[in-house]
Design an enzyme around this catalytic site. Sequence first.
Site, PDB file in Angstrom:
ATOM      1  N   ASP A  25       0.842  -1.200   0.000  1.00 54.60           N
ATOM      2  CA  ASP A  25       0.000   0.000   0.000  1.00 54.60           C
ATOM      3  C   ASP A  25       0.877   1.250   0.000  1.00 54.60           C
ATOM      4  O   ASP A  25       2.032   1.205   0.424  1.00 54.60           O
ATOM      5  CB  ASP A  25      -0.889   0.032   1.257  1.00 54.60           C
ATOM      6  CG  ASP A  25      -1.850  -1.135   1.296  1.00 54.60           C
ATOM      7  OD1 ASP A  25      -2.157  -1.689   0.234  1.00 54.60           O
ATOM      8  OD2 ASP A  25      -2.285  -1.480   2.419  1.00 54.60           O
TER       9      ASP A  25
HETATM   10  N1  URA Z   1      -1.231  -5.916   3.840  1.00 52.56           N
HETATM   11  C1  URA Z   1      -1.725  -4.665   3.850  1.00 52.56           C
HETATM   12  O1  URA Z   1      -2.761  -4.408   4.438  1.00 52.56           O
HETATM   13  N2  URA Z   1      -1.029  -3.720   3.210  1.00 52.56           N
HETATM   14  C2  URA Z   1       0.127  -3.940   2.566  1.00 52.56           C
HETATM   15  O2  URA Z   1       0.717  -3.012   2.008  1.00 52.56           O
HETATM   16  C3  URA Z   1       0.631  -5.246   2.562  1.00 52.56           C
HETATM   17  C4  URA Z   1      -0.073  -6.229   3.199  1.00 52.56           C
END
Ligand code: URA
Length: 235
Positions: free
Chosen positions: A103
């Site tokens: 993310d």
């Molecule tokens: N899980 C998440 O919620 N975000 C990420 O970036 C990676 C795994």
Amino acid sequence: MRLDKFLANSGIGTRKEVKAILKSGKIKVNEKIVKDGKMQIDEIKDDIKMEGEKIAYKPFVYVMMNKPSGIISATEDGKHKTVVDLLCEKYKNYKVFPVGRLDIDTEGLILLTNDGILAHNLLSPKKHVDKKYYVELKEPLTPEKKKILENGIKLEENFVTKEAKVEIIEKTELKSVFITISEGKFHQVKRMFKFIGNEVLYLKRVKMGKLLLPEKLKLGEYRELTEEEMKLILN
Ligand code: URA
């Protein structure tokens, strides 16, 4: 392939530097000096040397990055900077792409390569490549909630998370943990903690398969994998 592309991809310099190297007459193709970067070469058969030293053809490149927050894990984005934007020209020339997604606000280990087969193998749900995250939470994680996370959670109609491993970091008053999962659903870690009534305040990937994020690699920094690390991800 064009000689200048071959040289830039072999890591001897940026395209601009390659132009200057060619101009200075340091490059020989099959024992003849070549100054024209547009020349078409056969990267497997031709003998290409710089100041007498053979330049090996390197079709793939494998780079690890410590992704900072605010950066998108994609090759291009109209609005935000991407992990590829952070790379120097040499790696951009290889047309690398990130293996999987983090993310925008997640930090940590991301691999960039132009090797589609390796990327597929690391991402394929069938291969169960573990991903380990360091997580800071809003609320302490109780042993009961830890069990729920580890046993599997129904995140979607047809999706129950596989067994996860959770390690609570006691000295942080149970508010920091490591979680290892083998899948990579959208926002998976954040959704798993939300399901048990908690909230992820900070998320960082620290390991993918057997590949560890080195402590020395600061946010936004990147480097090619070493031979040892290559063995870890190819096995
Ligand atoms: N899980 C998440 O919620 N975000 C990420 O970036 C990676 C795994």
